[in-house]
Design a protein around this motif. Structure first.
Motif, short mmCIF file in Angstrom:
data_model
loop_
_atom_site.label_atom_id
_atom_site.label_comp_id
_atom_site.label_asym_id
_atom_site.label_seq_id
_atom_site.Cartn_x
_atom_site.Cartn_y
_atom_site.Cartn_z
N LYS A 265 0.85 -1.19 0.00
CA LYS A 265 0.00 0.00 0.00
C LYS A 265 0.89 1.24 0.00
O LYS A 265 2.07 1.15 0.38
N GLY B 7 -10.02 4.77 2.99
CA GLY B 7 -9.42 3.52 2.50
C GLY B 7 -10.28 2.29 2.83
O GLY B 7 -9.91 1.18 2.49
N THR C 221 -0.39 0.19 -4.14
CA THR C 221 -1.84 0.31 -4.21
C THR C 221 -2.35 1.44 -3.30
O THR C 221 -1.63 1.89 -2.41
N LYS C 222 -3.58 1.84 -3.56
CA LYS C 222 -4.30 2.81 -2.71
C LYS C 222 -3.62 4.17 -2.58
O LYS C 222 -3.76 4.84 -1.55
N ILE D 15 -5.91 7.16 -1.78
CA ILE D 15 -6.43 7.39 -0.42
C ILE D 15 -5.69 8.56 0.25
O ILE D 15 -6.23 9.24 1.11
N SER E 84 -10.44 0.56 -6.60
CA SER E 84 -10.65 -0.89 -6.57
C SER E 84 -11.12 -1.46 -7.91
O SER E 84 -11.09 -2.67 -8.12
#
Ligand code: IMO
Ligand code: MG
Length: 433
Positions: free
Chosen positions: A266, A294, A330-331, A334, A415
Motif C-alpha cells: 500500500k 481507505g 496500491t491505494k 487514499i 478498486s
C-alpha cells in the motif's frame, strides 16, 4: 507469460486480490500455497465485490485451473460455502482442486485458537479465530489430518478419534471447557468428504507437466511478509511461510520455475490484530481520513485496521527477502487531501539509529525517523497516465523508488479493474500481457 508469484509486502490486505485478478486473465493455473481462510481477497465479479478466503482469485476466469496447494490449511466448511457462493452467481467451479497433502482444519482447532487467545488476555495475537495456528501445529506435530485422509473413511475415523481424544484433554483440562463429541465431528467430516472427494487430487505432477508445457502459472500469496512465521514480527505473526520462498514448499515446485516476484505494498501501512507497528498513526484526523477513505476494515473479521505511514525500513527488508523484481503500489488515491505525508526512513531504538529491520521488536520502544512530504488535494482515482499525477504525488512515489532502488511497475488508484497507472511500460508488458 512465465511463472509469477504475488506476495504482500506489509501486514496483509495490500490488494493482492485485485492484482491476482488482473494477472489471472492470462493464467492457466492459479495456485494458493500457504495460509487458510484467515485471508480475505476482494475481487470484482459481475459488478459485485466478492471476498474469497480459500479459493484462488483466478476462479472467476473459465480458462483458469485453481489449486489449493499442500502448504494451505483448509476448513472444509468454509471451502464448501465459498464454492456454493460462487456457483450461486454462475461461476464455473469445476476446475477448483485441493492438493492431497493440504491439511484440514477441524472444529477443535477453531476452539483452541479462540480459547488460547482468550487466555492470553492483553498478550493475545489478535488472530482471526479461524483455527489456523492449531492446524499448522498438528501438521508439524505429525498428527494432522490431510485432505487425502478424507478419501479413506476408515482411516479418517481412526484419525479423528485419536485427535479428538487428544484435543479434548487440552480443552477440558487446560481451558476448562466442555469436550467435543468425536461421533458428531466424524459425521460432519464424512459429509464434507462426500462433497469434496472429486476435487482432492495429487496436483504435483499436474503442476510440473503444466510448467513443461509452458503454461502460465500464477502463485497467489496470502497474508504478507511481516506476518511470516520466520521473518515477520514474531510472535505476532501467522503460522505459515508467507514469503516467495513459501511458494516452493507450499506447492511442490523448485525455485527455478519462478521468474517474476511481484510484491504489493500500500502507499501507507495497515495492520489488523496486535503486535508491533512502528509507523502507527495516533493523530485521530489523519487516522480517520485513511481508515474511512481507505475502507480499512478486515475483510475476514470486519475488525478496524490500524493505520500507519509508509514504512520504508520494513518495505526494503520485505523486498530483499522476497527478491521482488516487480513492485506494485496500491491505494495511492487514499492519500489525496492530506496536507503532509510522512515516510519512515530509519528507526531509532534506545538512542541508536537503524536502517535495518530488527529481528525482535518485543518490548522495544521503536521511534520512527520520518521524512515529510507535502500532500496533494486532487482526486487521482481517475488518472490513467503517470505524467498527469500532481507533482507532489510524483515526488512521493519517486522517493519510494529511490529508497528501495526498485522501479514501481504499476500504481493502483481504486478498486476497479481499470483504476491503474502503468509506471513502467516495459516491465508491465512483460508480466501482464
Ligand atoms: P490477507 O490474505 C491481514 C493476521 C491476524 C493476526 C495474525 C495471526 O487478507 O492479507 P491467524 O488467524 O493467521 O493466526 O492470525 O495474522 N492476519 C491477517 N491480517 N490480512 C490477512 O490476510 C491476515 N491473515 C492473518 O489479524 O494479527
Ligand atoms: Mg485480508
Amino acid at each position: 507469460m512465465p511463472s509469477n508469484v504475488i506476495v504482500g509486502l506489509q501486514w496483509g490486505d495490500e490488494g493482492k486480490g485485485k492484482i491476482t485478478d488482473l494477472l489471472s486473465k492470462n493464467s492457466d493455473y492459479v495456485i494458493r500455497y500457504q495460509g487458510g481462510n484467515n485471508s480475505g481477497h476482494s475481487i470484482h465479479v459481475k459488478n459485485r465485490y466478492f471476498v474469497l478466503h480459500l479459493i484462488p482469485s483466478g476462479v472467476i476466469y473459465p480458462n483458469v485451473t485453481c489449486i489449493v496447494g499442500a502448504g494451505v490449511v483448509i476448513d472444509p466448511k468454509s471451502f464448501i460455502q465459498e464454492i456454493k457462493n460462487l456457483e450461486s452467481i454462475g461461476i464455473d467451479v469445476s476446475k477448483v482442486f485441493i492438493e492431497h497433502r493440504a491439511h484440514i482444519t477441524m472444529p477443535y482447532h477453531l476452539l483452541i485458537d479462540q480459547y488460547r487467545e482468550e487466555s492470553l488476555g492483553k498478550k493475545a495475537i489478535g488472530t482471526t479465530h479461524r483455527g489456523i495456528g492449531p492446524t499448522y501445529e498438528d501438521k508439524i506435530a505429525r498428527i494432522g489430518i490431510r485432505a487425502l485422509d478424507l478419501l479413506d473413511k476408515k482411516n479418517l475415523y481412526k484419525k479423528i478419534q485419536y485427535n479428538v481424544h487428544l484435543n479434548n484433554a487440552l480443552i477440558t483440562k487446560i481451558y476448562k471447557k466442555p469436550p467435543l463429541s468425536f461421533e458428531e465431528i466424524y459425521h460432519e467430516y464424512e459429509e464434507y468428504a462426500n462433497l469434496l472427494y472429486k476435487r482432492i487430487i495429487d496436483s504435483i505432477y499436474r503442476i510440473h507437466r503444466a510448467f513443461q508445457e509452458k503454461k502460465n502459472l500464477l502463485f497467489e500469496g496470502a497474508q504478507a511478509m511481516l506476518l511470516d512465521i520466520n521473518y515477520g514480527t514474531y510472535p505476532y505473526v501467522t503460522p505459515s511461510s508467507t514469503t516467495t520462498g513459501g511458494v516452493c514448499t507450499g506447492s511442490g515446485i523448485p525455485p527455478n520455475f519462478l521468474e517474476n516476484f511481484i510484491g504489493i505494498s500500500k502507499a501507507y501501512c495497515t495492520r489488523v490484530g496486535n503486535g508491533p507497528f512502528p509507523t502507527e498513526i495516533f493523530n485521530q484526523n489523519v487516522n480517520n481520513h485513511i481508515q474511512k477513505k481507505g475502507n480499512e476494515y478486515g475483510s475476514t473479521t470486519q475488525r478496524i485496521r490500524r493505520c500507519g505511514w509508509l514504512d520504508l525500513v520494513a518495505l526494503k527488508y520485505s523486498c530483499m527477502i522476497n527478491g521482488i523484481n516487480c513492485l506494485i503500489v496500491t491505494k495511492l488515491d487514499i492519500l489525496s487531501g492530506l496536507n503532509v505525508l510522512k515516510i519512515c526512513v530509519k528507526y531509532k531504538i534506545h538512542h541508536k539509529i537503524f536502517k535495518n529491520f530488527p529481528s525482535d521488536m518485543q518490548g522495544k520502544k521503536i521511534e520512527c525517523i520520518f521524512l515529510e512530504f507535502p500532500g496533494w488535494k486532487e482526486d487521482i482515482s481517475f488518472i490513467k497516465e503517470y505524467d498527469h499525477l500532481p507533482k507532489n504525488c510524483k515526488n512521493y512515489v519517486e522517493y519510494i523508488e529511490k529508497y528501495l532502488q526498485l522501479k514501481i511497475v504499476l500504481i493502483s488508484v481504486g478498486s476497479e479493474r481499470n483504476q491503474n497507472i502503468i509506471k513502467n511500460n516495459q516491465l508491465f508488458n512483460k508480466i501482464f500481457s
